[in-house]
Design a protein around this motif. Structure first.
Motif, PDB file in Angstrom:
ATOM      1  N   PHE A 243       0.806  -1.208   0.000  1.00  0.00           N
ATOM      2  CA  PHE A 243       0.000   0.000   0.000  1.00  0.00           C
ATOM      3  C   PHE A 243       0.845   1.266   0.000  1.00  0.00           C
ATOM      4  CE2 PHE A 243      -2.670  -3.309   1.971  1.00  0.00           C
ATOM      5  CZ  PHE A 243      -3.687  -3.331   1.039  1.00  0.00           C
ATOM      6  N   GLY A 244       2.111   1.139  -0.337  1.00  0.00           N
ATOM      7  CA  GLY A 244       2.953   2.309  -0.526  1.00  0.00           C
ATOM      8  C   GLY A 244       3.287   3.073   0.736  1.00  0.00           C
ATOM      9  N   GLY A 245       3.269   2.404   1.865  1.00  0.00           N
ATOM     10  CA  GLY A 245       3.622   3.070   3.112  1.00  0.00           C
ATOM     11  C   GLY A 245       2.616   4.120   3.545  1.00  0.00           C
ATOM     12  N   LEU A 248      -1.111   4.853   8.839  1.00  0.00           N
ATOM     13  CA  LEU A 248      -2.085   3.939   9.441  1.00  0.00           C
ATOM     14  C   LEU A 248      -2.546   4.479  10.782  1.00  0.00           C
ATOM     15  CD1 LEU A 248      -0.302   0.547   8.665  1.00  0.00           C
ATOM     16  CD2 LEU A 248      -2.120   1.672   7.375  1.00  0.00           C
ATOM     17  N   PRO A 249      -3.852   4.672  10.969  1.00  0.00           N
ATOM     18  CA  PRO A 249      -4.895   4.548   9.939  1.00  0.00           C
ATOM     19  C   PRO A 249      -4.805   5.678   8.927  1.00  0.00           C
ATOM     20  CG  PRO A 249      -5.834   5.436  11.950  1.00  0.00           C
ATOM     21  CD  PRO A 249      -4.409   5.073  12.280  1.00  0.00           C
ATOM     22  N   LYS A 256     -11.671   6.696  -0.519  1.00  0.00           N
ATOM     23  CA  LYS A 256     -12.507   5.641   0.062  1.00  0.00           C
ATOM     24  C   LYS A 256     -11.878   4.266  -0.165  1.00  0.00           C
ATOM     25  CE  LYS A 256     -17.229   3.822   0.266  1.00  0.00           C
ATOM     26  NZ  LYS A 256     -16.730   2.608   0.869  1.00  0.00           N
ATOM     27  N   ALA A 257     -11.282   4.061  -1.354  1.00  0.00           N
ATOM     28  CA  ALA A 257     -10.650   2.772  -1.657  1.00  0.00           C
ATOM     29  C   ALA A 257      -9.526   2.473  -0.669  1.00  0.00           C
ATOM     30  CB  ALA A 257     -10.115   2.775  -3.083  1.00  0.00           C
ATOM     31  N   MET A 258      -8.740   3.511  -0.321  1.00  0.00           N
ATOM     32  CA  MET A 258      -7.642   3.314   0.629  1.00  0.00           C
ATOM     33  C   MET A 258      -8.177   3.035   2.027  1.00  0.00           C
ATOM     34  SD  MET A 258      -4.419   3.050   0.359  1.00  0.00           S
ATOM     35  CE  MET A 258      -3.886   3.984  -1.066  1.00  0.00           C
ATOM     36  N   LYS A 259      -9.244   3.728   2.405  1.00  0.00           N
ATOM     37  CA  LYS A 259      -9.856   3.478   3.717  1.00  0.00           C
ATOM     38  C   LYS A 259     -10.445   2.073   3.782  1.00  0.00           C
ATOM     39  CE  LYS A 259     -11.030   8.330   4.573  1.00  0.00           C
ATOM     40  NZ  LYS A 259     -12.137   9.322   4.651  1.00  0.00           N
ATOM     41  N   TYR A 264     -10.201  -3.656   5.643  1.00  0.00           N
ATOM     42  CA  TYR A 264     -10.171  -5.106   5.422  1.00  0.00           C
ATOM     43  C   TYR A 264      -8.827  -5.721   5.813  1.00  0.00           C
ATOM     44  CZ  TYR A 264     -10.581  -9.720   3.380  1.00  0.00           C
ATOM     45  OH  TYR A 264     -10.603 -11.070   3.234  1.00  0.00           O
ATOM     46  N   TYR A 265      -7.740  -5.182   5.260  1.00  0.00           N
ATOM     47  CA  TYR A 265      -6.434  -5.833   5.402  1.00  0.00           C
ATOM     48  C   TYR A 265      -5.734  -5.571   6.735  1.00  0.00           C
ATOM     49  CZ  TYR A 265      -6.670  -7.251   0.547  1.00  0.00           C
ATOM     50  OH  TYR A 265      -7.046  -7.845  -0.634  1.00  0.00           O
ATOM     51  N   TYR A 266      -6.237  -4.606   7.496  1.00  0.00           N
ATOM     52  CA  TYR A 266      -5.611  -4.340   8.790  1.00  0.00           C
ATOM     53  C   TYR A 266      -6.550  -4.588   9.968  1.00  0.00           C
ATOM     54  CZ  TYR A 266      -1.626  -2.327   6.360  1.00  0.00           C
ATOM     55  OH  TYR A 266      -0.521  -2.150   5.568  1.00  0.00           O
TER      56      TYR A 266
END
Length: 364
Positions: A243-245, A248-249, A256-259, A264-266
């Motif tokens: 995710f390019g560093g 987080l959060p 929205k896609a990044m959120k 999901y992944y975290y």
């Protein structure tokens, strides 16, 4: 006399060309003939080795999740086989091969879909491709179209050796990156009777080259080029965040896609719940494999095809385009209000999607 010589010369040239073409066509067949005769003993040994690795103890299989292994490209791959309630290994069951979301391991969307579809009466199989999770492979978490296609083909062959698999009711399912994976297999594999996809990311090249500024992309490509050479020369490779560093959060200003990806992944299916999952990728590749495309092939796709999109998903328009292009029997289904990752594991969106998958597969 000169004209006669010229005519003979031209005729000889034509014959020489014809002989060359015929020989070129026959050469692979001759090579195969000599290989099969001189390597027969080796082939027998390889088959025996595969049969030993692929052995399944039917008496140990039970309803729910079962760990099994199969061979692909010389590597032992791990998969989870989800079986219906009251499973009886002497009966036949409709079967689904699932190609998971890119970079995921089998315990993520595969587990969610597997439990839900096994409850509908299917034998459901998800596997870790080469380099991922519990499967073998030297370059860990290296996502590649060139691994997924043969791995999936071999998984199909493995499943069809199992006595409870109904070969006439054998289906393919893919989500996100898994959508072009299963479609690229099914377009040339008639063993798959119908295909369904959820929020398919059918054009990874467009996603990759359209998502990054040119200077950023050029840097990634150069890094990958140098990493490939280093790995070839030393056997060593480095990793970088998928995710390019991102912070987080993600900050409130993030897309929205990044959120959704963070959610999901975290939070919902990260390393704390799926220890084999990694948010890093080896830099010999790219965050997204640009070879993972199905847009050009879709116009030749004649396998019965169900395309499910989320109305709010960034993949919606891509899914619609593939649906419009597909050449065979097809159905289009939209889950209102659903974003891309809502269809990974959010029941209110996923349940009606899988109900539609079930209804569709029953037709074939």
């Amino acid at each position: 006399m000169q004209n006669t010589k010229n005519s003979l010369s031209k005729e000889r040239q034509k014959n020489a060309i014809l002989i060359s073409v015929v020989f070129a066509c026959l050469l692979p067949t001759l090579d195969l003939f000599f290989f099969l005769n001189t390597q027969n003993e080796t082939i027998k040994i390889i088959k025996m080795k595969n049969q030993e690795v692929l052995a399944v103890n039917y008496e140990q299989l039970k309803e729910g999740k079962n760990r099994v292994y199969f061979m692909s490209q010389g590597y032992k791959l791990a998969g989870d086989l989800y079986l219906p309630k009251g499973f009886d290994n002497t009966q036949k069951y409709p079967t689904i091969i699932y190609t998971r979301v890119g970079t995921q391991v089998k315990e993520q969307t595969g587990a969610t879909y597997g439990n839900k579809l096994a409850a509908k009466g299917y034998a459901f199989f998800v596997f870790d491709p080469k380099n991922f999770g519990d499967s073998e492979g030297e370059i860990r978490n290296y996502e590649s179209m060139h691994n997924m296609i043969p791995n999936t083909t071999d998984a199909i062959s493995f499943l069809r050796t199992l006595r409870f698999v109904d070969r006439d009711k054998f289906y393919g399912l893919g989500a996100c990156a898994g959508a072009p994976y299963i479609c690229n297999v099914a377009i040339g594999d008639a063993r798959i009777k119908a295909v369904a996809t959820l929020v398919g990311n059918f054009d990874a090249a467009a996603s990759l080259f359209g998502a990054y500024p040119k200077e950023h992309l050029d840097k990634m490509l150069q890094t990958a080029a140098e990493a490939k050479q280093k790995y070839y020369e030393t056997g060593e490779y480095e990793t970088a965040p998928i995710f390019g560093g991102m912070p987080l959060p993600p900050p409130e200003s993030a897309s929205k896609a990044m959120k959704d990806a963070y959610g999901y992944y975290y939070l919902r299916a990260g390393q704390d719940k799926c220890p084999n999952y990694s948010t890093d990728y080896p830099t010999i590749g790219l965050p997204v494999d640009p070879a993972r495309v199905f847009m050009n092939q879709a116009k030749f796709f004649t396998t019965p095809f169900l395309v499910i999109a989320g109305s709010e998903a960034f993949t919606h328009d891509m899914d619609r385009e593939v649906y419009e292009m597909a050449a065979g029997k097809k159905e289009w289904f939209v889950i209102d209000g659903a974003s891309h990752m809502d269809l990974y594991d959010i029941d209110q969106y996923l349940d009606p999607a899988l109900d539609k998958v079930n209804d569709f597969f029953k037709k074939y």
